[in-house]
Scaffold this motif. Structure first.
Motif, PDB file in Angstrom:
ATOM      1  N   UNK A   1     -16.235  22.156  29.302  1.00 14.81           N
ATOM      2  CA  UNK A   1     -16.020  23.373  28.546  1.00 14.81           C
ATOM      3  C   UNK A   1     -14.525  23.519  28.281  1.00 14.81           C
ATOM      4  N   UNK A   2     -14.209  24.066  27.120  1.00 18.53           N
ATOM      5  CA  UNK A   2     -12.819  24.350  26.807  1.00 18.53           C
ATOM      6  C   UNK A   2     -12.576  25.847  26.895  1.00 18.53           C
ATOM      7  N   UNK A   3     -11.536  26.207  27.629  1.00 21.76           N
ATOM      8  CA  UNK A   3     -11.137  27.598  27.802  1.00 21.76           C
ATOM      9  C   UNK A   3      -9.765  27.762  27.156  1.00 21.76           C
ATOM     10  N   UNK A   4      -9.601  28.831  26.388  1.00 21.27           N
ATOM     11  CA  UNK A   4      -8.313  29.141  25.767  1.00 21.27           C
ATOM     12  C   UNK A   4      -7.742  30.389  26.427  1.00 21.27           C
ATOM     13  N   UNK A   5      -6.510  30.298  26.864  1.00 22.37           N
ATOM     14  CA  UNK A   5      -5.799  31.456  27.405  1.00 22.37           C
ATOM     15  C   UNK A   5      -4.812  31.923  26.348  1.00 22.37           C
ATOM     16  N   UNK A   6      -4.839  33.218  26.060  1.00 22.62           N
ATOM     17  CA  UNK A   6      -3.915  33.799  25.097  1.00 22.62           C
ATOM     18  C   UNK A   6      -2.979  34.756  25.827  1.00 22.62           C
ATOM     19  N   UNK A   7      -1.713  34.690  25.492  1.00 24.78           N
ATOM     20  CA  UNK A   7      -0.658  35.502  26.095  1.00 24.78           C
ATOM     21  C   UNK A   7       0.142  36.074  24.936  1.00 24.78           C
ATOM     22  N   UNK A   8       0.261  37.397  24.868  1.00 24.30           N
ATOM     23  CA  UNK A   8       0.982  38.020  23.748  1.00 24.30           C
ATOM     24  C   UNK A   8       1.907  39.109  24.267  1.00 24.30           C
ATOM     25  N   UNK A   9       3.140  39.094  23.769  1.00 25.51           N
ATOM     26  CA  UNK A   9       4.125  40.099  24.178  1.00 25.51           C
ATOM     27  C   UNK A   9       4.891  40.576  22.956  1.00 25.51           C
ATOM     28  N   UNK A  10       5.419  41.783  23.064  1.00 25.39           N
ATOM     29  CA  UNK A  10       6.275  42.344  22.012  1.00 25.39           C
ATOM     30  C   UNK A  10       7.649  42.588  22.605  1.00 25.39           C
ATOM     31  N   UNK A  11       8.640  42.004  21.973  1.00 20.95           N
ATOM     32  CA  UNK A  11      10.015  42.088  22.474  1.00 20.95           C
ATOM     33  C   UNK A  11      10.591  43.481  22.280  1.00 20.95           C
ATOM     34  N   UNK A  12      11.527  43.807  23.135  1.00 22.45           N
ATOM     35  CA  UNK A  12      12.317  45.022  22.952  1.00 22.45           C
ATOM     36  C   UNK A  12      13.114  44.869  21.656  1.00 22.45           C
ATOM     37  N   UNK A  13      13.532  45.983  21.086  1.00 23.03           N
ATOM     38  CA  UNK A  13      14.246  45.969  19.807  1.00 23.03           C
ATOM     39  C   UNK A  13      15.397  44.970  19.809  1.00 23.03           C
ATOM     40  N   UNK A  14      15.382  44.093  18.801  1.00 26.02           N
ATOM     41  CA  UNK A  14      16.455  43.131  18.633  1.00 26.02           C
ATOM     42  C   UNK A  14      16.418  41.949  19.575  1.00 26.02           C
ATOM     43  N   UNK A  15      15.361  41.811  20.373  1.00 22.90           N
ATOM     44  CA  UNK A  15      15.335  40.737  21.373  1.00 22.90           C
ATOM     45  C   UNK A  15      14.230  39.712  21.121  1.00 22.90           C
ATOM     46  N   UNK A  16      13.732  39.664  19.888  1.00 25.95           N
ATOM     47  CA  UNK A  16      12.666  38.730  19.560  1.00 25.95           C
ATOM     48  C   UNK A  16      13.051  37.273  19.777  1.00 25.95           C
ATOM     49  N   UNK A  17      14.230  36.882  19.342  1.00 30.98           N
ATOM     50  CA  UNK A  17      14.682  35.501  19.513  1.00 30.98           C
ATOM     51  C   UNK A  17      14.822  35.161  20.995  1.00 30.98           C
ATOM     52  N   UNK A  18      15.279  36.129  21.768  1.00 24.72           N
ATOM     53  CA  UNK A  18      15.440  35.911  23.210  1.00 24.72           C
ATOM     54  C   UNK A  18      14.077  35.746  23.895  1.00 24.72           C
ATOM     55  N   UNK A  19      13.094  36.560  23.489  1.00 26.36           N
ATOM     56  CA  UNK A  19      11.753  36.427  24.059  1.00 26.36           C
ATOM     57  C   UNK A  19      11.150  35.078  23.688  1.00 26.36           C
ATOM     58  N   UNK A  20      11.313  34.659  22.444  1.00 26.06           N
ATOM     59  CA  UNK A  20      10.791  33.364  22.020  1.00 26.06           C
ATOM     60  C   UNK A  20      11.440  32.233  22.821  1.00 26.06           C
ATOM     61  N   UNK A  21      12.737  32.292  23.020  1.00 26.20           N
ATOM     62  CA  UNK A  21      13.432  31.271  23.819  1.00 26.20           C
ATOM     63  C   UNK A  21      12.937  31.280  25.257  1.00 26.20           C
ATOM     64  N   UNK A  57     -12.472  29.453  35.932  1.00 29.41           N
ATOM     65  CA  UNK A  57     -11.536  28.637  36.717  1.00 29.41           C
ATOM     66  C   UNK A  57     -10.209  29.361  36.902  1.00 29.41           C
ATOM     67  N   UNK A  58      -9.578  29.096  38.010  1.00 29.44           N
ATOM     68  CA  UNK A  58      -8.236  29.628  38.240  1.00 29.44           C
ATOM     69  C   UNK A  58      -7.263  28.731  37.481  1.00 29.44           C
ATOM     70  N   UNK A  59      -6.627  29.290  36.461  1.00 34.59           N
ATOM     71  CA  UNK A  59      -5.725  28.519  35.609  1.00 34.59           C
ATOM     72  C   UNK A  59      -4.334  29.141  35.606  1.00 34.59           C
ATOM     73  N   UNK A  60      -3.313  28.319  35.459  1.00 36.96           N
ATOM     74  CA  UNK A  60      -1.953  28.869  35.432  1.00 36.96           C
ATOM     75  C   UNK A  60      -1.702  29.636  34.147  1.00 36.96           C
ATOM     76  N   UNK A  61      -1.094  30.793  34.281  1.00 37.50           N
ATOM     77  CA  UNK A  61      -0.770  31.623  33.116  1.00 37.50           C
ATOM     78  C   UNK A  61       0.728  31.837  33.060  1.00 37.50           C
TER      79      UNK A  61
END
Length: 85
Positions: A1-21, A57-61
């Motif tokens: 079986x294939x399991x997909x884990x999705x992780x989504x965050x919203x950066x603080x104002x002006x910190x999008x590039x920093x969150x992506x890095x 399953x216990x998977x790393x997030x």
């Protein structure tokens, strides 16, 4: 079986590039079948990892980033693949 884990965050104002890095610097524990990183308006970052594992399953997030980097808690979802008919 294939399991997909999705992780989504919203950066603080002006910190999008920093969150992506920060996300790109997070090495997964273990070897996912695949990992993709996305960005969207409002400094949102999404990471999807695919694993060959049972649904429960216990998977790393990815961890939570430091609170100053985001404006809310990270959203997480788990999905299992289904056969197309």
């Amino acid at each position: 079986m294939t399991v997909a884990l999705m992780w989504e965050a919203r950066a603080a104002d002006g910190r999008g590039a920093e969150l992506l890095a920060w996300v790109r610097a997070q090495a997964p524990v273990g070897e996912p079948l695949r990992r993709e990183t996305f960005r969207a308006p409002q400094d949102r970052v999404l990471v999807i990892t695919w694993w060959d594992a049972p649904y429960d399953a216990e998977l790393p997030e990815l961890p939570e980033p430091c609170p100053e980097l985001v404006i809310r808690a990270v959203h997480r979802w788990r999905f299992e693949s289904v056969a197309d008919h």
